[in-house]
Enzyme design. Sequence first.
Site, mmCIF file in Angstrom:
data_model
loop_
_atom_site.group_PDB
_atom_site.id
_atom_site.type_symbol
_atom_site.label_atom_id
_atom_site.label_comp_id
_atom_site.label_asym_id
_atom_site.label_seq_id
_atom_site.Cartn_x
_atom_site.Cartn_y
_atom_site.Cartn_z
ATOM 1 N N ASP A 13 0.844 -1.200 0.000
ATOM 2 C CA ASP A 13 0.000 0.000 0.000
ATOM 3 C C ASP A 13 0.880 1.251 0.000
ATOM 4 O OD1 ASP A 13 -2.045 1.803 0.291
ATOM 5 O OD2 ASP A 13 -2.948 0.858 2.026
ATOM 6 N N ASP A 14 0.894 1.976 -1.117
ATOM 7 C CA ASP A 14 1.672 3.221 -1.247
ATOM 8 C C ASP A 14 3.171 2.973 -1.365
ATOM 9 O OD1 ASP A 14 -0.687 4.612 -0.982
ATOM 10 O OD2 ASP A 14 -0.171 5.622 0.885
ATOM 11 N N ASP A 21 -0.185 -0.637 -4.984
ATOM 12 C CA ASP A 21 -1.342 0.013 -5.596
ATOM 13 C C ASP A 21 -1.020 1.383 -6.173
ATOM 14 O OD1 ASP A 21 -1.016 1.329 -3.172
ATOM 15 O OD2 ASP A 21 -3.078 1.047 -2.488
ATOM 16 N N ASN A 22 0.032 2.027 -5.718
ATOM 17 C CA ASN A 22 0.502 3.295 -6.296
ATOM 18 C C ASN A 22 1.852 3.632 -5.686
ATOM 19 O OD1 ASN A 22 -2.089 4.245 -4.292
ATOM 20 N ND2 ASN A 22 -0.085 5.089 -3.751
ATOM 21 N N CYS A 27 -5.349 4.906 -3.907
ATOM 22 C CA CYS A 27 -5.622 3.537 -3.467
ATOM 23 C C CYS A 27 -6.874 2.924 -4.089
ATOM 24 C CB CYS A 27 -5.736 3.496 -1.941
ATOM 25 S SG CYS A 27 -4.233 3.979 -1.073
#
Length: 537
Positions: free
Chosen positions: A41-42, A311-312, A77
């Site tokens: 995540d991130d 996700d990014n 997200c």
Amino acid sequence: MLPSGTEGPRLFLLLLGFLSSSCLWVEGRSRKPNVVLILTDDQDVSLGGMTPLKKTKALIADHGMTFSNAYVASALCCPSRSSILTGRYPHNHHVLNNTIEGNCSSKAWQKTQEPYTFPALLYSSGYQTFFAGKYLNQYGSEEAGGINHVPPGWSYWYALEKNSKYYNYTLSENGQPKPHGQNYSQDYLTDVLANVSLDFLNYKSNHEPFFMMIATPAPHSPWTAAPQYEKAFLNASAPRGSNFNVHGKDKHWLIRQAKSPMSNSSIQYLDNAFRKRWQTLLSVDDLVEKLLKQLEARGELDNTFVFFTSDNGYHTGQFSLPIDKRQLYEFDIKVPLLVRGPGIKPNQITKSLVANIDLGPTILDIAGYDLNKTQMDGMSFLPIMTNNTNVTWRTDILVEYQGEGSNTSDPTCPTLGPGVSQCFPDCVCEDSYNNTYACVRTIAAAYDLQYCEFDDAEVFVEVYNITADPNQLTNIAKTIDKEILEQMNHRLMMLQSCSGPSCHTPGVFDPRYRFDPRLMFMDQGQQSHTLSRKTLK
């Protein structure tokens, strides 16, 4: 083993084990490959986000393929995760941001998109499916049906309520709420996800292939490291590249308003965040090691594809923005992607341009699912992983984002007016309604370009030659060849209107592409498309 207090999933998995042992297993019988998708995540890749993951590199990248040009369809997200699950661009799955109003895990999403996600299709074709971790940012909220909602197509569901946390959270165990506290040995979320994943492997059915999706909270805020890693990387600081702590000259309004140079307090804040992010990733590295060792011990690793991605991306100080994502630049839209599995040779690096919309089609292709039955915008990159020399791959992808904003002015940013969603030190406001853009990211033999348009009063345009300017300091929109600019503009309009197979058509610099100012023609009998401007709505 599962942490104490998780009797619900233990009973469920024991039941799976009982059913498994009662089924006749034929020794040596061929079976479809298993698939594991690990989603952080991130996690950036451009600013050293893979540095802490030594075990992950050794266990996945060194045994398989690294994609050096992997991108997300949206640098936030919920839209990004929705693209992963559906294989579709945001303008087709209609998730615009992290709010219910933006369609994140909304009832409309559940009705129109969830039944057709790639895990649901895998489930319908005989796969056991397992989910553990962060799903979508609004999952579990009352407006989204509460924590009792279990999306179709999951054999086992172990999902986090709402956004990433490390302690003091609630999980949905097959639709039943399970609160967790702040005891490290029982509650640290990354470790809980590792443990329940290992238990699934121990008790799952052995006569069916399986798909596992493990979505860790790390390295998302609040960046809470496991106790044993709290003193790691104390001398680390955010990279001081040429785009660090500089004014975003010739960039859109949101970047231009950032205070530059940043104050010492902002720099200290982002350096501290940078270190803590790396610390949280060490537990992810442990998770990967435990999982792959268990797969190997069970004799299943050689028949399992393992994907690792995020996700990014994320930024820490670039163009004087202390921390966040959402921006169109490489540090926010580019992510790590590592894959190992049957037929993939070790230690490979590919420059092929892939996007998170390709994960679903690729995993379905691995499972032998007929991709013609889907309406996914992405493409299977399985031929790239298995070195199929006959594959003709794309040269461009779409990146799109709609500003989230807020309904009232932020009192800490009075000069910026309404539409500001949040601020960090010294009031560097990261989002607003007019932070709405769409980009074509192009990687071809002779070109490495990014073309972006903003849906605002300026109709602001940013163009970057990534080969000459990898840190995206110079916007060449006013100096680039006008014919190339026009071609990129038309290609953007086509991608913003594409759906399913029409998203697979050749790009601007593909030899099969032929340009006309009025129409975009595709060679080899492909359908032509009338061009019209389309923004996210």
